[in-house]
Structures are given as structure tokens and as C-alpha cells.
Design a protein around this motif. Structure first.
Motif, PDB file in Angstrom:
ATOM      1  N   VAL A  84       0.180  -2.840  -6.393  1.00 37.22           N
ATOM      2  CA  VAL A  84       0.151  -1.894  -5.282  1.00 37.22           C
ATOM      3  C   VAL A  84      -0.751  -0.721  -5.643  1.00 37.22           C
ATOM      4  O   VAL A  84      -0.678  -0.170  -6.737  1.00 37.22           O
ATOM      5  CB  VAL A  84       1.570  -1.405  -4.919  1.00 37.22           C
ATOM      6  CG1 VAL A  84       2.270  -0.751  -6.098  1.00 37.22           C
ATOM      7  CG2 VAL A  84       1.522  -0.446  -3.729  1.00 37.22           C
ATOM      8  N   ASN A  85      -1.633  -0.371  -4.727  1.00 33.90           N
ATOM      9  CA  ASN A  85      -2.405   0.863  -4.849  1.00 33.90           C
ATOM     10  C   ASN A  85      -1.652   1.941  -4.089  1.00 33.90           C
ATOM     11  O   ASN A  85      -1.293   1.757  -2.926  1.00 33.90           O
ATOM     12  CB  ASN A  85      -3.832   0.693  -4.325  1.00 33.90           C
ATOM     13  CG  ASN A  85      -3.897   0.039  -2.967  1.00 33.90           C
ATOM     14  OD1 ASN A  85      -3.309  -1.019  -2.744  1.00 33.90           O
ATOM     15  ND2 ASN A  85      -4.610   0.656  -2.039  1.00 33.90           N
ATOM     16  N   TYR A  86      -1.406   3.058  -4.736  1.00 29.41           N
ATOM     17  CA  TYR A  86      -0.465   4.031  -4.180  1.00 29.41           C
ATOM     18  C   TYR A  86      -0.982   5.461  -4.347  1.00 29.41           C
ATOM     19  O   TYR A  86      -1.900   5.739  -5.131  1.00 29.41           O
ATOM     20  CB  TYR A  86       0.906   3.896  -4.857  1.00 29.41           C
ATOM     21  CG  TYR A  86       0.882   4.179  -6.343  1.00 29.41           C
ATOM     22  CD1 TYR A  86       1.074   5.473  -6.840  1.00 29.41           C
ATOM     23  CD2 TYR A  86       0.669   3.157  -7.264  1.00 29.41           C
ATOM     24  CE1 TYR A  86       1.043   5.726  -8.191  1.00 29.41           C
ATOM     25  CE2 TYR A  86       0.645   3.408  -8.624  1.00 29.41           C
ATOM     26  CZ  TYR A  86       0.825   4.695  -9.077  1.00 29.41           C
ATOM     27  OH  TYR A  86       0.786   4.952 -10.426  1.00 29.41           O
ATOM     28  N   PHE A  87      -0.375   6.362  -3.579  1.00 26.41           N
ATOM     29  CA  PHE A  87      -0.682   7.784  -3.653  1.00 26.41           C
ATOM     30  C   PHE A  87       0.366   8.510  -4.495  1.00 26.41           C
ATOM     31  O   PHE A  87       1.565   8.256  -4.381  1.00 26.41           O
ATOM     32  CB  PHE A  87      -0.689   8.419  -2.257  1.00 26.41           C
ATOM     33  CG  PHE A  87      -1.874   8.056  -1.418  1.00 26.41           C
ATOM     34  CD1 PHE A  87      -3.094   8.691  -1.605  1.00 26.41           C
ATOM     35  CD2 PHE A  87      -1.780   7.089  -0.432  1.00 26.41           C
ATOM     36  CE1 PHE A  87      -4.197   8.368  -0.825  1.00 26.41           C
ATOM     37  CE2 PHE A  87      -2.865   6.762   0.359  1.00 26.41           C
ATOM     38  CZ  PHE A  87      -4.091   7.403   0.170  1.00 26.41           C
TER      39      PHE A  87
ATOM     40  N   TYR B  22       0.841  -1.195   0.000  1.00 22.61           N
ATOM     41  CA  TYR B  22       0.000   0.000   0.000  1.00 22.61           C
ATOM     42  C   TYR B  22       0.878   1.247   0.000  1.00 22.61           C
ATOM     43  O   TYR B  22       2.053   1.187   0.360  1.00 22.61           O
ATOM     44  CB  TYR B  22      -0.883  -0.050   1.259  1.00 22.61           C
ATOM     45  CG  TYR B  22      -1.740   1.172   1.545  1.00 22.61           C
ATOM     46  CD1 TYR B  22      -2.672   1.636   0.625  1.00 22.61           C
ATOM     47  CD2 TYR B  22      -1.631   1.846   2.768  1.00 22.61           C
ATOM     48  CE1 TYR B  22      -3.479   2.734   0.916  1.00 22.61           C
ATOM     49  CE2 TYR B  22      -2.438   2.942   3.067  1.00 22.61           C
ATOM     50  CZ  TYR B  22      -3.360   3.381   2.136  1.00 22.61           C
ATOM     51  OH  TYR B  22      -4.153   4.457   2.420  1.00 22.61           O
ATOM     52  N   ASP B  23       0.337   2.346  -0.442  1.00 21.53           N
ATOM     53  CA  ASP B  23       0.888   3.694  -0.275  1.00 21.53           C
ATOM     54  C   ASP B  23       1.873   4.144  -1.337  1.00 21.53           C
ATOM     55  O   ASP B  23       1.750   5.240  -1.878  1.00 21.53           O
ATOM     56  CB  ASP B  23       1.621   3.852   1.071  1.00 21.53           C
ATOM     57  CG  ASP B  23       0.700   4.049   2.239  1.00 21.53           C
ATOM     58  OD1 ASP B  23      -0.386   4.614   2.055  1.00 21.53           O
ATOM     59  OD2 ASP B  23       1.066   3.619   3.351  1.00 21.53           O
ATOM     60  N   TYR B  24       2.902   3.328  -1.602  1.00 22.73           N
ATOM     61  CA  TYR B  24       4.056   3.812  -2.364  1.00 22.73           C
ATOM     62  C   TYR B  24       4.243   2.984  -3.630  1.00 22.73           C
ATOM     63  O   TYR B  24       4.213   1.757  -3.578  1.00 22.73           O
ATOM     64  CB  TYR B  24       5.313   3.745  -1.489  1.00 22.73           C
ATOM     65  CG  TYR B  24       6.567   4.247  -2.162  1.00 22.73           C
ATOM     66  CD1 TYR B  24       6.659   5.561  -2.584  1.00 22.73           C
ATOM     67  CD2 TYR B  24       7.666   3.408  -2.368  1.00 22.73           C
ATOM     68  CE1 TYR B  24       7.809   6.031  -3.198  1.00 22.73           C
ATOM     69  CE2 TYR B  24       8.820   3.863  -2.972  1.00 22.73           C
ATOM     70  CZ  TYR B  24       8.881   5.182  -3.392  1.00 22.73           C
ATOM     71  OH  TYR B  24      10.016   5.641  -4.001  1.00 22.73           O
ATOM     72  N   LYS B  25       4.455   3.654  -4.737  1.00 22.49           N
ATOM     73  CA  LYS B  25       4.520   2.991  -6.036  1.00 22.49           C
ATOM     74  C   LYS B  25       5.602   1.918  -6.100  1.00 22.49           C
ATOM     75  O   LYS B  25       5.446   0.905  -6.791  1.00 22.49           O
ATOM     76  CB  LYS B  25       4.735   4.028  -7.133  1.00 22.49           C
ATOM     77  CG  LYS B  25       4.562   3.499  -8.543  1.00 22.49           C
ATOM     78  CD  LYS B  25       4.664   4.618  -9.566  1.00 22.49           C
ATOM     79  CE  LYS B  25       4.426   4.094 -10.983  1.00 22.49           C
ATOM     80  NZ  LYS B  25       4.506   5.197 -11.977  1.00 22.49           N
ATOM     81  N   GLY B  26       6.692   2.117  -5.377  1.00 20.62           N
ATOM     82  CA  GLY B  26       7.795   1.164  -5.423  1.00 20.62           C
ATOM     83  C   GLY B  26       7.764   0.110  -4.340  1.00 20.62           C
ATOM     84  O   GLY B  26       8.765  -0.573  -4.104  1.00 20.62           O
ATOM     85  N   ALA B  27       6.617  -0.062  -3.691  1.00 22.96           N
ATOM     86  CA  ALA B  27       6.541  -0.966  -2.531  1.00 22.96           C
ATOM     87  C   ALA B  27       6.757  -2.426  -2.883  1.00 22.96           C
ATOM     88  O   ALA B  27       7.093  -3.234  -2.015  1.00 22.96           O
ATOM     89  CB  ALA B  27       5.196  -0.800  -1.827  1.00 22.96           C
ATOM     90  N   CYS B  28       6.562  -2.821  -4.129  1.00 20.57           N
ATOM     91  CA  CYS B  28       6.725  -4.231  -4.527  1.00 20.57           C
ATOM     92  C   CYS B  28       8.185  -4.648  -4.672  1.00 20.57           C
ATOM     93  O   CYS B  28       8.485  -5.838  -4.809  1.00 20.57           O
ATOM     94  CB  CYS B  28       6.021  -4.487  -5.864  1.00 20.57           C
ATOM     95  SG  CYS B  28       4.218  -4.574  -5.772  1.00 20.57           S
ATOM     96  N   GLU B  29       9.086  -3.696  -4.649  1.00 20.29           N
ATOM     97  CA  GLU B  29      10.466  -3.965  -5.040  1.00 20.29           C
ATOM     98  C   GLU B  29      11.172  -4.981  -4.153  1.00 20.29           C
ATOM     99  O   GLU B  29      12.115  -5.640  -4.589  1.00 20.29           O
ATOM    100  CB  GLU B  29      11.255  -2.653  -5.062  1.00 20.29           C
ATOM    101  CG  GLU B  29      10.797  -1.698  -6.161  1.00 20.29           C
ATOM    102  CD  GLU B  29      11.412  -0.316  -6.036  1.00 20.29           C
ATOM    103  OE1 GLU B  29      12.206  -0.102  -5.089  1.00 20.29           O
ATOM    104  OE2 GLU B  29      11.097   0.551  -6.877  1.00 20.29           O
TER     105      GLU B  29
END
Length: 381
Positions: A276-279, A260-267
Motif C-alpha cells: 500500500v502506498n499511503y500518506f 491506497y491512502d492508509y498504512k493499515g489498508a491491507c488488513e
């Protein structure tokens, strides 16, 4: 060219030269204050805000003053008004407070410094019909994206991928915001599930792990998987769920995660990440900072829909993960299209977890019904 003509020409140009200097000076003096509840590099909530502020400051040709880790555990002696005072002394003309927990402090600071503009992200102090409406604070605006849509997409992806129909939701603390977003996740999962689902929530007690004060999210995620869940959806600010999932998958477990939150969270575990759903705070922060600079700032309440034509440019985005097959990605994309075309999952009949009626058959929830969510939905644990 005579010396007299040169002198006359120089005198004529002086106002333009000074005007140019003042313009450059004003641009360089554009300073944004950014107060973050967690570390600015948390690969989650705080980093998304930090990068949004950097985007706005760079577009204005100015700079950003940042104070991160503003929470009772990491910074027990810091107060929001004192941080604001320091930022203002350094030239900040607009200050962003980026956590619901900063409510009392940011409103106090806004009252104390009426000539400075403040943005309280996720709040309702500028909502005319809101519980915490402060009509006298003309220098405070609220902004939030309608992440309910992002959470529906996250829930849908989890339900499509799950082989057991057992999904764990890693929650932060409990308030109206987290309840409505958890409900949205459940509705998305329920809509996309091929059969019944088991949807369990564990709240850790804060937006991220504070040893001795919250549950340990690493242990919670392990408990989810140990109990038979094969997908965990994380709604906390940090990436423990991604890390644990990657580690256990390396040992042969067929498990998946949605951060959640951050576009690069899957890394940190790309092959196990469903998306990821992100802001994307940058464009809205730029707009608010420009209004402040131009003297057009107002105490507006902004709860912004996704920009469906291009989620990459939207305040609420979604990025497909490598953990989904092409067929599964197509299913999620179809769901996104349905939302774009008007599918509304906050439609009755829906009951709360205590059995009381939330929405009658065919009744559609208003924004206020959703914003101030008093309970989880029936069917969630």
C-alpha cells in the motif's frame, strides 16, 4: 528562615509562577480543527488525515476538533464556513480542510475569518503560478505529498505480480489530481511489466461510494475480475477493492489488490495485498500547526517529495504486502531505489490518449505539467 525573608522570596518567585501558568495555558489551548470528507475510520484517505491531525495535536499538548463525513450526501446542510465558525468558537486557531471538493468553502471561510489560519490539502490557492492563486489570502496554505511516486510503486508491484498483464484501476472522480496519479500508476506498471499490459480505468464518480450517486465500487471490482483482470489497484478513499479481492480469493481465485491512502489498508485481506502506498500527514500537520502557534504561518504551497532515506517517516510511504514473494519484494525495492536515484518516468516521448503530444522525446515534465494534467496517457483505457 525569617518570615520577612520568606515573604520577599515568595514575591520574587511570583512572576516565574505566573509565567509558568501562562505557558501551560497556551499549550493546552492549542486546538486544531479537522474537516474530513469521509468517516474518520474509513481505513483510507480520511483516517490518514484524522490520525495525522491527532499526532500534531498530541505533540502540541492540545486537542483536535473533528467534523467528518462532510460531503453532499452525508451532510447536505453543512457548509465549510459554518463548520469553521463553530470550530473557531471552540478555540481552534488553525483549521485543516482535507478534500479538493472543499475548495470554494475553505477559501470563503478564510476570507471571512482572516485571523484564523487554514490549510487546504491538495489545493493550489497559494501556488503563485496556479490557476486558483489567491494572493490576498495570507492565512491559507496548501500541502500535498508527491504521491505520484507512491502510485508508480503501486503500478510496479501490480505489473510484477500480474500473470495476465491485465490490471484494473478503480478511480474516484475525474480531475487534475486523479488524472496525474492514474498516469503515474500506469507509468510505473509499464516500466516494471515483463511484456505488454492492459490497463483499464473505471471512475465511480466520487471519492467513495454514495448510493444512487456513484457507481458501486464493489460491482466495479467484480467486473474487473470477471473480465480477466488479476490485479486491481484502488484509488478511492475506502477499501471495497480489498474486501472483494479477499472474498473471491477465499473461493480459489488467484487475484491480488493494491489499496491506497492508509498504512493499515491491507488488513482486511493481508495475504492478497501486494502493498500500500499511503500518506503520513502527521509531521507536516505538526509543522504547519507550530508555525500557526508561533505566528510564522504563511500562504505557502507545499508539494513534498518522499523522504527516500526512511519512507516510514515520509509524507509519502510504501509498505510491502504479504501477497508479494521475497523475490517480488526485492524487485519493487529495486524500483524504489531507482526512483530515489533519480529515475523519472514523466519523460518523453509520451502522448495523451487523444494522440496529442504530452512530452517530446527526452523532454521531462515540469511540476506544473504534472500538477495540471488534462488527459490520461496513450495506452490507458
Amino acid at each position: 528562615m525569617s518570615k520577612l525573608f520568606k515573604s520577599i522570596l515568595l514575591l520574587a518567585m511570583l512572576p516565574l509562577l505566573f509565567l509558568g501558568c501562562n505557558s501551560v495555558e497556551e499549550t493546552q489551548e492549542s486546538k486544531i480543527g479537522m474537516i474530513l470528507v469521509g468517516p474518520k475510520n474509513d481505513k483510507g484517505w480520511s483516517q490518514a488525515h484524522y490520525e495525522g491531525g491527532e499526532y500534531a495535536a498530541s505533540k502540541l499538548g492540545g486537542e483536535m476538533i473533528t467534523v467528518d463525513m462532510v460531503n453532499p450526501a452525508d451532510s447536505p446542510d453543512l457548509t465549510i464556513p459554518s463548520i469553521a465558525e463553530d470550530m473557531i468558537s471552540q478555540g481552534a486557531t488553525i483549521i485543516f480542510a482535507t478534500s479538493d471538493d472543499m475548495k470554494d468553502g475553505i477559501l470563503e471561510a478564510a476570507e471571512k475569518y482572516p485571523d484564523t489560519d487554514f490549510v487546504w490539502s491538495t489545493g493550489d490557492s497559494a501556488l503563485v503560478v496556479g490557476r486558483d492563486y489567491r494572493s490576498e489570502l495570507k492565512n491559507v496554505a496548501n500541502v500535498m505529498g508527491k504521491m505520484e511516486y507512491g502510485q508508480m510503486i503501486a503500478g510496479c508491484a501490480a505489473a510484477i505480480k500480474s500473470k495476465t498483464g491485465k490490471i484494473g484501476f478503480l478511480g474516484p472522480l475525474v480531475n487534475d489530481e486523479t488524472r496525474r496519479l492514474a498516469n503515474a500508476t500506469y507509468l510505473g506498471a509499464k516500466h516494471c511489466a515483463d511484456g505488454d499490459i492492459e490497463f483499464d480505468i473505471t471512475w465511480i464518480g466520487f471519492w467513495f461510494h454514495i448510493p444512487g450517486m456513484t457507481l458501486d465500487p464493489t460491482q466495479v471490482v467484480n467486473d474487473f475480475y470477471d473480465s480477466g483482470k488479476d490485479v486491481v489497484i484502488s484509488h478511492i478513499d475506502t477499501t471495497e477493492a480489498v474486501v472483494v479481492t479477499g472474498q473471491r480469493a477465499e473461493n480459489g481465485e488467484d487475484i491480488w489488490v493494491v489499496p491506497y491512502d492508509y498504512k493499515g489498508a491491507c488488513e482486511q485481506a493481508p495475504t492478497r495485498c501486494l502493498g500500500v502506498n499511503y500518506f503520513n500527514w502527521g509531521p507536516e500537520y505538526l509543522s504547519l500547526a507550530q508555525k500557526s502557534r508561533d505566528g510564522k504561518f504563511t500562504n505557502e504551497w507545499l508539494w513534498i517529495d518522499p523522504y527516500w532515506q526512511n519512507l516510514e517517516a515520509s509524507i509519502v510511504g510504501y509498505k510491502h504486502g504479504d501477497g508479494m514473494s521475497s523475490v517480488e519484494k526485492a524487485q519493487v525495492s529495486k524500483f524504489i531505489t531507482d526512483l530515489k536515484l533519480g529515475l523519472n518516468l514523466f519523460t518523453g516521448p509520451l502522448n495523451f490518449e487523444d494522440g496529442s503530444v504530452y512530452l517530446e522525446d527526452g523532454e521531462i515534465a515540469s511540476d506544473i505539467d504534472i500538477w495540471y494534467t488534462p488527459q490520461l496517457l496513450e495506452g490507458m483505457k
